[in-house]
Design a protein around this motif. Sequence first.
Motif, mmCIF file in Angstrom:
data_model
loop_
_atom_site.group_PDB
_atom_site.id
_atom_site.type_symbol
_atom_site.label_atom_id
_atom_site.label_comp_id
_atom_site.label_asym_id
_atom_site.label_seq_id
_atom_site.Cartn_x
_atom_site.Cartn_y
_atom_site.Cartn_z
ATOM 1 N N TYR A 33 0.829 -1.194 0.000
ATOM 2 C CA TYR A 33 0.000 0.000 0.000
ATOM 3 C C TYR A 33 0.870 1.252 0.000
ATOM 4 O O TYR A 33 1.787 1.372 0.817
ATOM 5 C CB TYR A 33 -0.885 0.015 1.255
ATOM 6 C CG TYR A 33 -2.230 -0.630 1.055
ATOM 7 C CD1 TYR A 33 -2.332 -1.977 0.759
ATOM 8 C CD2 TYR A 33 -3.394 0.114 1.177
ATOM 9 C CE1 TYR A 33 -3.558 -2.578 0.587
ATOM 10 C CE2 TYR A 33 -4.630 -0.480 1.010
ATOM 11 C CZ TYR A 33 -4.715 -1.827 0.712
ATOM 12 O OH TYR A 33 -5.932 -2.409 0.538
ATOM 13 N N PRO A 34 0.595 2.211 -0.867
ATOM 14 C CA PRO A 34 1.301 3.495 -0.784
ATOM 15 C C PRO A 34 0.861 4.251 0.466
ATOM 16 O O PRO A 34 -0.330 4.337 0.760
ATOM 17 C CB PRO A 34 0.853 4.218 -2.061
ATOM 18 C CG PRO A 34 -0.452 3.597 -2.430
ATOM 19 C CD PRO A 34 -0.374 2.166 -1.981
ATOM 20 N N ASN A 35 1.817 4.775 1.213
ATOM 21 C CA ASN A 35 1.463 5.350 2.509
ATOM 22 C C ASN A 35 1.020 6.804 2.453
ATOM 23 O O ASN A 35 0.860 7.445 3.500
ATOM 24 C CB ASN A 35 2.619 5.186 3.506
ATOM 25 C CG ASN A 35 3.869 5.917 3.080
ATOM 26 O OD1 ASN A 35 3.832 6.795 2.224
ATOM 27 N ND2 ASN A 35 4.999 5.552 3.675
ATOM 28 N N HIS A 36 0.785 7.342 1.253
ATOM 29 C CA HIS A 36 0.277 8.712 1.192
ATOM 30 C C HIS A 36 -1.150 8.809 1.732
ATOM 31 O O HIS A 36 -1.642 9.903 2.002
ATOM 32 C CB HIS A 36 0.349 9.260 -0.235
ATOM 33 C CG HIS A 36 -0.489 8.515 -1.226
ATOM 34 N ND1 HIS A 36 0.052 7.628 -2.128
ATOM 35 C CD2 HIS A 36 -1.829 8.516 -1.456
ATOM 36 C CE1 HIS A 36 -0.919 7.121 -2.878
ATOM 37 N NE2 HIS A 36 -2.061 7.644 -2.490
ATOM 38 N N HIS A 37 -1.827 7.652 1.924
ATOM 39 C CA HIS A 37 -3.149 7.659 2.530
ATOM 40 C C HIS A 37 -3.083 7.936 4.033
ATOM 41 O O HIS A 37 -4.087 8.295 4.634
ATOM 42 C CB HIS A 37 -3.843 6.301 2.320
ATOM 43 C CG HIS A 37 -4.229 6.038 0.898
ATOM 44 N ND1 HIS A 37 -5.277 6.662 0.264
ATOM 45 C CD2 HIS A 37 -3.687 5.202 -0.029
ATOM 46 C CE1 HIS A 37 -5.381 6.216 -0.972
ATOM 47 N NE2 HIS A 37 -4.438 5.333 -1.177
ATOM 48 N N PHE A 38 -1.915 7.740 4.627
ATOM 49 C CA PHE A 38 -1.813 7.881 6.085
ATOM 50 C C PHE A 38 -1.668 9.345 6.463
ATOM 51 O O PHE A 38 -0.895 10.097 5.862
ATOM 52 C CB PHE A 38 -0.619 7.083 6.625
ATOM 53 C CG PHE A 38 -0.525 7.126 8.127
ATOM 54 C CD1 PHE A 38 -1.327 6.321 8.905
ATOM 55 C CD2 PHE A 38 0.358 7.999 8.756
ATOM 56 C CE1 PHE A 38 -1.257 6.369 10.288
ATOM 57 C CE2 PHE A 38 0.443 8.050 10.141
ATOM 58 C CZ PHE A 38 -0.367 7.234 10.901
ATOM 59 N N ASN A 39 -2.404 9.737 7.500
ATOM 60 C CA ASN A 39 -2.314 11.073 8.070
ATOM 61 C C ASN A 39 -1.995 10.929 9.550
ATOM 62 O O ASN A 39 -2.743 10.272 10.291
ATOM 63 C CB ASN A 39 -3.633 11.822 7.874
ATOM 64 C CG ASN A 39 -3.641 13.180 8.551
ATOM 65 O OD1 ASN A 39 -3.903 13.281 9.742
ATOM 66 N ND2 ASN A 39 -3.361 14.222 7.780
ATOM 67 N N ALA A 40 -0.887 11.515 9.985
ATOM 68 C CA ALA A 40 -0.408 11.283 11.352
ATOM 69 C C ALA A 40 -1.384 11.794 12.403
ATOM 70 O O ALA A 40 -1.604 11.142 13.430
ATOM 71 C CB ALA A 40 0.965 11.934 11.535
ATOM 72 N N ALA A 41 -1.987 12.966 12.171
ATOM 73 C CA ALA A 41 -2.928 13.510 13.154
ATOM 74 C C ALA A 41 -4.151 12.606 13.297
ATOM 75 O O ALA A 41 -4.613 12.312 14.407
ATOM 76 C CB ALA A 41 -3.339 14.921 12.751
ATOM 77 N N SER A 42 -4.669 12.140 12.157
ATOM 78 C CA SER A 42 -5.792 11.206 12.198
ATOM 79 C C SER A 42 -5.384 9.884 12.825
ATOM 80 O O SER A 42 -6.158 9.252 13.556
ATOM 81 C CB SER A 42 -6.330 10.967 10.791
ATOM 82 O OG SER A 42 -6.799 12.161 10.212
ATOM 83 N N GLY A 43 -4.141 9.452 12.535
ATOM 84 C CA GLY A 43 -3.645 8.208 13.104
ATOM 85 C C GLY A 43 -3.576 8.253 14.619
ATOM 86 O O GLY A 43 -3.908 7.276 15.299
ATOM 87 N N HIS A 44 -3.157 9.391 15.159
ATOM 88 C CA HIS A 44 -3.094 9.545 16.618
ATOM 89 C C HIS A 44 -4.478 9.342 17.233
ATOM 90 O O HIS A 44 -4.630 8.604 18.218
ATOM 91 C CB HIS A 44 -2.568 10.934 16.974
ATOM 92 C CG HIS A 44 -2.662 11.261 18.425
ATOM 93 N ND1 HIS A 44 -1.792 10.747 19.368
ATOM 94 C CD2 HIS A 44 -3.547 12.035 19.113
ATOM 95 C CE1 HIS A 44 -2.119 11.189 20.559
ATOM 96 N NE2 HIS A 44 -3.184 11.971 20.440
ATOM 97 N N LEU A 45 -5.498 9.960 16.641
ATOM 98 C CA LEU A 45 -6.859 9.825 17.158
ATOM 99 C C LEU A 45 -7.391 8.407 16.965
ATOM 100 O O LEU A 45 -8.115 7.880 17.820
ATOM 101 C CB LEU A 45 -7.775 10.826 16.459
ATOM 102 C CG LEU A 45 -7.449 12.310 16.690
ATOM 103 C CD1 LEU A 45 -8.367 13.186 15.853
ATOM 104 C CD2 LEU A 45 -7.549 12.673 18.170
#
Length: 387
Positions: A33-45
Motif C-alpha cells: 500500500y502506498p502510505n500517502h493515505h496515512f495522516n499522522a494527526a488522524s492516526g493519533h486519534l
Amino acid sequence: MRSRRSEGGVPSFCCFNPMPWPNVDRKPSKWPYPNHHFNAASGHLLYRSYIDQLVFAEQCGFDWIGIAEDHFTAYSIIPNPNILISVLSQLTSRVKLAILGLPIPLLNPIRVAEEVAMLDVLSNGRVVAGFIRGVPQNYAAYNFSPDESRARFSEASELIKKAWTSPDVFSWKGDYYNYPTVSLWPRPIQTPHPPLIYSANSLESATLAAKHRVTIAAIHLYSRNAIEIMRTSIDAYKRQARSDGWDPPADRFFIGVQVCIAQSNQQAEDLFTPALDYQFGILSGTFNEQKRELAKNSSYGYTPIEENPPTYKERMANKIIISGDPKAVIEQIKDLEEQLGVGTISLQFQVGNMKNQDVLNGMSLFRDQVLPAFRSTPRETVLSMKR
C-alpha cells in the motif's frame, strides 16, 4: 462433535481488533500500500479510539482482548503489537492480553522472548502469546524466504520457550539461530511460561500444536468453507493428541469471527455490508500479480479468495460472520460452539471502516443482552455499568 456446552462448560470471549485504516478511497493497484493515505494527526486519534474500544471490552465482560501484526498495508496499522499490549497492560486489570500473533520466523526470537516476558510482568501474568509463520507478503516486506518458514518457526518457538524457562545461562546453536550465551531478564510471571497459541490454518500447524499441547486458533474466517477447514484442523489436532495419550479440552480451540450486533437484523446488515465491502474490496483486495507470485512461489500455495470475496448473504449462509439483533447473535454463537466445540470465541467488532460509535453500540449490546445468555454477569461488569 461434542460442544463444550454439552460438557457443562461455557465459552470464553475475546474482543479482537486488527486496527484497520478507515480512509482509503480506492483499492490500490498493487501491493504494498502506498502510505500517502496515512495522516499522522488522524492516526493519533485512531489509535486512541481503538485502544479505548479494547479497554471498554474489559468493562463489557470479555475474558480476553487481542491484536495482531501486519506490515506495509492499511489493513492493519500494527507493525508491532507488543507496543500496544504494553499500553493495554496498564489500562486494564483483568482480561488476558492476546498477541495474535507474532510471525516468529521473521523476528529475533530472543527479542521476542524478552519483550513477551516483560509484558507478562507488566500485566501481572495476563499475556497470551500467539506464534504464527506469517503470510507471503510479510516475507516480501522483510526480504525473507518463505520456504524456510516452517523450519524457522519450529526452531524459534523452542528457543523462546527455553529462554522463558531456563534459570541458568545457556547457549543455543541451531540451524538458523546461534546465541553463545542467553540469560533472560526479566523472566515471565506465568509458569512454566505464558500460554501459547499456534495457527490452525493447515493440518501441519494443527498437528505441531497438538504435539506441544498448545491452543490452535483461526482468528479470521475468510473463505466460504472456512468452518470446514477449521473442523478439519481440530480433528487433526485431536487425532495427534490421542495418539500421544491425552484428550484435549475445549480451551485448546479458538475461533475468531467478524461480528455486528444491532437493534434489528436489518440494521446489522445495513451497518455490516459496507464495512465488509471496504475491508475485502479495498483493504485486503489487492491480490495482484505480485502477491499472486509470492503465494505461488512459496510453501503457502495460492488462495484466490481475495479476488472474489463472498457477499454478506454468502457469509451468513456459510456461517463465517455473526450478525443480527442480540437474540439472533446468541443463536449463531451457540451454533458455532456446537459445530466446532471451541472453548474461546473471538469477536471482531471493528470491521473495515465501521464507525466507532456503531462498534461501541454493538459491544454494549453484547454486554447487556448477549453475554448473560452464556454466564452470570461478572462482578466487574456490574460495577462498570454503575459508573
